[in-house]
Design a protein around this motif. Structure first.
Motif, short mmCIF file in Angstrom:
data_model
loop_
_atom_site.label_atom_id
_atom_site.label_comp_id
_atom_site.label_asym_id
_atom_site.label_seq_id
_atom_site.Cartn_x
_atom_site.Cartn_y
_atom_site.Cartn_z
N ARG A 4 -0.19 35.32 58.19
CA ARG A 4 0.23 34.25 59.09
C ARG A 4 -0.84 33.97 60.15
N THR A 5 -0.80 32.75 60.66
CA THR A 5 -1.66 32.38 61.78
C THR A 5 -0.89 32.58 63.09
N VAL A 6 -1.62 32.56 64.19
CA VAL A 6 -0.95 32.73 65.48
C VAL A 6 0.03 31.58 65.74
N PHE A 7 -0.34 30.38 65.31
CA PHE A 7 0.56 29.25 65.54
C PHE A 7 1.86 29.40 64.76
N GLN A 8 1.76 29.89 63.53
CA GLN A 8 2.96 30.11 62.72
C GLN A 8 3.83 31.21 63.31
N SER A 9 3.23 32.15 64.02
CA SER A 9 3.92 33.34 64.50
C SER A 9 4.50 33.22 65.90
N LYS A 89 -6.01 34.15 62.48
CA LYS A 89 -5.09 35.08 61.81
C LYS A 89 -4.50 36.04 62.84
N VAL A 90 -3.25 36.42 62.62
CA VAL A 90 -2.55 37.30 63.55
C VAL A 90 -3.31 38.61 63.76
N SER A 91 -3.81 39.21 62.69
CA SER A 91 -4.52 40.48 62.84
C SER A 91 -5.79 40.31 63.67
N GLU A 92 -6.45 39.17 63.56
CA GLU A 92 -7.64 38.90 64.39
C GLU A 92 -7.25 38.80 65.86
#
Length: 146
Positions: A4-9, A89-92
């Motif tokens: 997931r991306t930060v925007f999606q999360s 990306k969320v992990s980034e």
């Protein structure tokens, strides 16, 4: 599965903001009402100049016995916070937070529009695990390079 991306999360997609001259009391009330852990500080021209988090309220206001009703956000905010794009990306994003020691990242579109704030609470355990593994790898590489 695609990460997931930060925007999606982001759990909060509306921007919680106040002016630099607003009081810490105002920020605490707005954050409580919105059930969020940060407020962006936006100047009159619409530019983000800082962020105030729940941790800031504790360490920069309460621990220093400042009066929340008279202390301005500009006095306790983190100036010019690091931001990420919506496709990060969320992990980034979590890796950035781990390495820099904070828990909130403003998300800003390429057009400079503020989309919201990504909180470490928005990450899933597997995404946090991936970021921790990457942080450990960075540490090992830095140690090897001296």
């Amino acid at each position: 599965m695609t990460e997931r991306t930060v925007f999606q999360s982001m759990s909060h997609r509306h921007v919680i903001s106040l002016a630099p001259q607003a009081s810490v009391w105002d920020a605490a009330c707005v954050m409580t009402k919105a059930n969020c852990g940060s407020v962006l500080v936006i100047d009159p021209s619409g530019r983000m100049v800082g962020i105030v988090t729940e941790r800031d309220l504790m360490t920069r206001v309460l621990a220093k016995a400042l009066n929340p009703q008279t202390t301005k956000l500009s006095e306790v905010m983190t100036h010019d916070p690091q931001c990420v794009g919506p496709d990060t990306k969320v992990s980034e994003a979590v890796l950035i937070m781990i390495e820099r020691g904070f828990r909130h990242l403003p998300v800003v579109a390429p057009t400079s529009k503020i989309l919201g704030v990504f909180s470490v609470r928005d990450a899933l355990p597997r995404e946090i695990g991936a970021a921790i593994n990457l942080a450990e790898f960075h540490d090992q590489v830095n140690d090897a390079l001296g």
